[in-house]
Enzyme design. Structure first.
Site, PDB file in Angstrom:
ATOM      1  CB  ALA A  17      -0.917  -0.008   1.214  1.00 31.19           C
ATOM      2  CD  GLN A  75       7.002  -3.546   0.409  1.00 28.59           C
ATOM      3  OE1 GLN A  75       6.948  -2.531  -0.287  1.00 28.59           O
ATOM      4  NE2 GLN A  75       8.052  -4.358   0.407  1.00 28.59           N
ATOM      5  CE  LYS A 123      -0.133  -1.403   8.051  1.00 32.87           C
ATOM      6  NZ  LYS A 123      -1.506  -1.113   8.539  1.00 32.87           N
ATOM      7  CG  ASP A 127     -13.091  -0.300   5.108  1.00 28.04           C
ATOM      8  OD1 ASP A 127     -14.110  -0.240   4.389  1.00 28.04           O
ATOM      9  OD2 ASP A 127     -11.942  -0.354   4.633  1.00 28.04           O
TER      10      ASP A 127
END
Length: 553
Positions: A137, A141, A156, A291
Site C-alpha cells: 500500500a 508494506q 507490516k 470498514d
C-alpha cells in the site's frame, strides 16, 4: 495566507493543478482563486482534455484524479466515501473504488527501518522473513515472517519518507480548504475545512501503527463472548509506531465464494454471524470496525470468522446510541417530530426550518409505517434519511456518518455471501433488548433522580444576567422548544407515577404487616385498600408500558 510554504510546496501545487486540468477540473482551480498564482509560477503545463476522459462522468473523473495525485488524496477519497450525507450514492460508489497504486520496495531497504524501530538486529527477532511482500500500500508494506519462537506472523512496515510527504500534502489541503470557503459558496456547503480537519486526524492516526494495534486489542476483548470470531493477536514486543507484527491467520478470503462453497462452508450462517458481530460492536460496545468490506474478513473452518485491519474504527457514545434508538423507534411507530428533533440537533448551529423538516420526515417514514424492525429495508431507509439531510443542508456528525457507511457496506457484504441476507433480522433481538433496558423501571428511576438533581441545581442557580438573550434570540424555535418541554413533562409524569406506585406498595405492605386498625378478621382495612389500589394502579401502568413495547414485537 502563506499558501506556497516552500519551494517543494510550489512544485507539488503545480503538479496537483496539472492533474486537475488533465481531468477537466479547470473550473475548480479558478473557483479556488489559484489560477493566477499558479500561472505566475510559470510551471503549469496545460493540455487539452482527452476525449476518453470527457466521456467519463464527473465522479469517475474525480476518482481518477485522486488516484493520480497519490496516497494522501487516495486516503482523502476513502474518507469522503464515508460521508453519505454530503455526496450522492454514485459519487460514494466511485470513491469506494479508490485503491492505492503503490510499487513494492525491496525488503533490503526496509530491514534497517525494522531494526531502528525495534532496536535489535533483524536476525535476532525473526527466523525468516519472506522478501516478497504479500501486500503493498502507499503507507506500508506487508511481509510474512517466522519468529524465533516458531510463530507464523505478518510483518507490516511503514515506508520510508511517507510521513514528510503526507505532512506536505496535508499542509496544502488545509490551505486549499480555507481558500475554497473564501471563494466558493457552492463548495462551502461541503464544509471543506471540517472535512480536512477530520481527514488529518484520521490519517495521522493511521500513521501510528500502535493505535491500530490497540484498536484490535479492544475489539478482541469486547468480542470474546463470540467464540466463532477471531481477531489476530498483536505481538507488542515486536511492534512500534512504524512496525507492527501480528498473528498470521490462514483461511479463505470472504470474497472467494467458489472456494467457500468448495470447502463446504455455510455462506448464509457466515453472513448472519458477521451481522451479529457488527451490531454488537456498534450498538452494545460503541466501538466498531468502520470498514467491513469482504477484503477485511477471512473465513475459517466451522464457519468461523477472522476480522482484519483495524486502521479505521468508529466510536458511538452512549448519547449517540440513544439517538439511534430514538430514530428507529420513531420510524416504527411513526413519530415524525421526534425523528426530526434528532436530525435538527445535528444542524451544527445552522438555522433549520423545523416544520418543513417534520413534513419531510413524515413523508419518509410513512413508507415504513406498520413495518416491524425485521422487515425494515435499512439501506433504503438510510439512503432516504441522508438525502433528506442533504436537502436541508444538515451535516451528519462524523461518527454517525461512519456508522451509516459501515452499515451500508455490511449490507452489501451480506448480500454478496447470501442474496437473501437481511441485516435488520439480526439487529432485531438486540434492539428489543436495548429498548426494554432503556424503559426499565430501574432506568426510569435513575433518570428521574438525575433530573431531580438538575431541578435543585436550577433552584439554587443565580438569577439570569439582565439583558440575557431569549431563546428566540439565541436561534431556538419556540414551537420546537414547547414540544420538547411537553415531552419532558409527560416523561417526568410517568416516572413520578412509577415511584408513587412503588411507595404505595411498600406502605400498604407495612400497614398489612403491622395490622394497622381497623382490622376486621385480623387484616388491616386501610392497608388492604392501599395495597389493592396500588396493584390496580401498577396493572394500568404495566398495560400502558406493554402497549408501547408491543410496537417493538
Amino acid at each position: 495566507m502563506n499558501l506556497l510554504h516552500t519551494g517543494k510546496d510550489l512544485l507539488r501545487m503545480n503538479e496537483l493543478a496539472g492533474i486537475l486540468f488533465k481531468y477537466g477540473f479547470a473550473d475548480v482551480i479558478r473557483r479556488l482563486g489559484l489560477a493566477t498564482p499558479i500561472e505566475q509560477a510559470g510551471k503549469l503545463v496545460r493540455s487539452p482534455v482527452k476525449g476518453d476522459i470527457l466521456r467519463m462522468g464527473t465522479a469517475e473523473r474525480l476518482r481518477c484524479a485522486l488516484e493520480e495525485m497519490g496516497p494522501t488524496f487516495v486516503k482523502l477519497g476513502q474518507i469522503l466515501a464515508t460521508r453519505v450525507d454530503l455526496f450522492p450514492l454514485d459519487w460514494i460508489a466511485e470513491f469506494e473504488k479508490l485503491q492505492d497504486q503503490a510499487s513494492a520496495i525491496p525488503f533490503e531497504e526496509l530491514a534497517p527501518l525494522v531494526e531502528e524501530a525495534l532496536g535489535k538486529p533483524i536476525d535476532s527477532l525473526f527466523a525468516r522473513v519472506d522478501p516478497t511482500p504479500i501486500g503493498v500500500a502507499s503507507i506500508g508494506q506487508v511481509h510474512s515472517a517466522l519468529t524465533r519462537r516458531g510463530q507464523k506472523v505478518v510483518l507490516k512496515i511503514q515506508k520510508p519518507g511517507i510521513r514528510n510527504k503526507i505532512d506536505s500534502d496535508l499542509r496544502l489541503l488545509d490551505q486549499l480548504a480555507k481558500l475554497a470557503c473564501d471563494n466558493s459558496v457552492e463548495i462551502r456547503r461541503y464544509r471543506p475545512v471540517e472535512l480536512i480537519r477530520e481527514f488529518r486526524r484520521s490519517l495521522l492516526r493511521e500513521l501510528d501503527f500502535t493505535i491500530e494495534a490497540r484498536n484490535a486489542d479492544r475489539i478482541r476483548k469486547n468480542m470474546r463472548s463470540l467464540k466463532w470470531l477471531t481477531v489476530p493477536r498483536v505481538y507488542w514486543e515486536l511492534s512500534s509506531s512504524t512496525v507492527q507484527v501480528q498473528q498470521h491467520i490462514e483461511g479463505i478470503p470472504a470474497k472467494a465464494l467458489e472456494k467457500l462453497d468448495a470447502a463446504g462452508l455455510d455462506r448464509a450462517q457466515i453472513a448472519r454471524r458477521g451481522a451479529l458481530a457488527a451490531w454488537k460492536m456498534a450498538l452494545e460496545d460503541g466501538f466498531f470496525h468502520a470498514d467491513p468490506h469482504p477484503g477485511n474478513f477471512i473465513i475459517l473452518p466451522g464457519n468461523r470468522i477472522a476480522m482484519l485491519d483495524f486502521g479505521m474504527v468508529g466510536k458511538l457514545s452512549h448519547s449517540r446510541r440513544e439517538q439511534i434508538l430514538q430514530m428507529t423507534r420513531a420510524v416504527v411507530i411513526r413519530e415524525a417530530e421526534q425523528c426530526a428533533a434528532v436530525l435538527a440537533s445535528w444542524s451544527d448551529g445552522q438555522p433549520v426550518n423545523f416544520e418543513q423538516l417534520v413534513s419531510d420526515v413524515e413523508d419518509v417514514i410513512s413508507q415504513y409505517h406498520g413495518v416491524s424492525i425485521s422487515e425494515l429495508d435499512i439501506t433504503a431507509l438510510l439512503n432516504d434519511i441522508t438525502a433528506m439531510v442533504r436537502n436541508h443542508n444538515l451535516v451528519l456528525p462524523s461518527d454517525i456518518a461512519l456508522f451509516i457507511k459501515a452499515i451500508i457496506t455490511l449490507e452489501g457484504f451480506g448480500r454478496l455471501l447470501n442474496p437473501d441476507f437481511d441485516l435488520m433480522t439480526e439487529a432485531e433481538p438486540l434492539l428489543k433488548r436495548m429498548i426494554r433496558t432503556r424503559y426499565s423501571p430501574a432506568r426510569l428511576a435513575k433518570s428521574l433522580s438525575l433530573r431531580a438533581l438538575d431541578v435543585v441545581d436550577k433552584v439554587y442557580a443565580p438569577p439570569p444576567v439582565p439583558g440575557q438573550q431569549s431563546p428566540q434570540e439565541q436561534g431556538l424555535d419556540p414551537r420546537q422548544l414547547e414540544r420538547m418541554v411537553t415531552r419532558l413533562e409527560r416523561g417526568q409524569y410517568r416516572q413520578v407515577q412509577a415511584l408513587l406506585v412503588a411507595s404505595s406498595f411498600i406502605g400498604g405492605s407495612v400497614m398489612l404487616a403491622g395490622k394497622v386498625g381497623p382490622s376486621p378478621w385480623g387484616i388491616s382495612l386501610f392497608g388492604l385498600i392501599v395495597f389493592l389500589g396500588s396493584a390496580g394502579w401498577a396493572s394500568w401502568l404495566m398495560w400502558v408500558s406493554r402497549r408501547f413495547l408491543r410496537e417493538w414485537e
